[in-house]
Motif scaffolding. Structure first.
Motif: not given
Length: 196
Positions: A71-72, A192
Motif C-alpha cells: 500500500r501507499e 504501491e
C-alpha cells in the motif's frame, strides 16, 4: 683522473676464484616455489572462478531483500545521531563527548532523491523507467535485489545497492520507495504498484 681510469681498466681483468666449501652443507628441504605455484594453479577450476567473479553475479554480503509495498505509505525519519563514544581533540581533551547529539542535515546539504527498488521485480524496474526520477541526475537509484549491471543497462545509468546500514538507517520496510529530505528529517514514501 688517470689513476681512476687505470683502476677501472684493471678491475675488468680481475677474475673470481672459488674458495671451496666452508662448513657443513645441507640439501634444500623446501619444494621449488615455481613448481608449487604451478601445482596449486592446476587445482583451481578457473572457468567457475571467473564466472563467480563476473560483475553481473556480484551481490554484497549485507544486502537486505525487501518485500513489495502492499500500500501507499509515508513516514519521516529523524536523522539525529547520538555519539556512543568520545571524540578526542588531539590535544588531550575531548572535542565531542559521548552522548553528544547532532543531526547531519544541519551540517551537510542533502538534495538528492534516493529511489530504492527490487531489481528482480520487472514491474518495479518498468515503474522506475516510466517515473520522472530515472532521468534526474540528482537521483540515486538503489537496489534491494537484482543485478546492478543488468538493471543499470536497462535504465541507462549507474545503480547501486541498498546495503543493511542504509536500510536500517532509513527504516525501510518495502519497495519501491522514494526518500527525500524534508527539512531536518528524511521522508520515506513507499509506493504501491498495481498488480498487472
Amino acid at each position: 683522473m688517470p689513476a681512476l681510469a687505470l683502476c677501472l681498466f684493471f678491475s675488468g681483468t680481475v677474475h673470481a676464484k672459488t674458495l671451496g666449501v666452508v662448513g657443513k652443507v645441507y640439501p634444500i628441504a623446501e619444494r621449488d616455489a615455481l613448481e608449487e605455484i604451478e601445482e596449486r594453479a592446476g587445482q583451481v577450476d578457473w572457468q567457475s572462478a571467473l564466472n563467480e567473479q563476473r560483475p553481473e553475479n556480484f551481490r554484497p554480503p549485507n544486502l537486505v531483500p525487501l518485500p513489495r509495498a502492499a500500500r501507499e505509505r509515508f513516514f519521516l525519519v529523524d536523522m539525529t545521531y547520538t555519539l556512543d563514544f568520545n571524540i578526542p581533540d588531539g590535544q588531550g581533551g575531548i572535542l565531542y563527548p559521548r552522548g553528544f547529539r547532532f543531526n547531519p542535515l544541519d551540517y551537510v546539504p542533502f538534495n538528492q532523491t534516493l529511489v530504492v527498488i527490487d531489481g528482480e521485480d520487472p514491474e518495479q524496474v518498468d515503474w522506475l523507467k516510466a517515473s520522472p526520477w530515472v532521468g534526474q541526475p540528482d537521483t540515486l537509484i538503489l537496489l534491494s535485489g537484482g543485478a546492478f549491471s543488468e538493471i543499470g543497462q536497462k535504465l541507462g545509468r549507474a545503480v547501486f545497492y541498498a546495503v543493511r546500514g542504509l536500510v536500517e538507517r532509513f527504516q525501510l520496510k518495502a519497495v519501491p520507495c522514494v526518500i527525500r529530505r524534508q527539512g531536518r528529517m528524511m521522508e520515506v514514501r513507499e509506493i504501491e504498484i498495481p498488480v498487472k
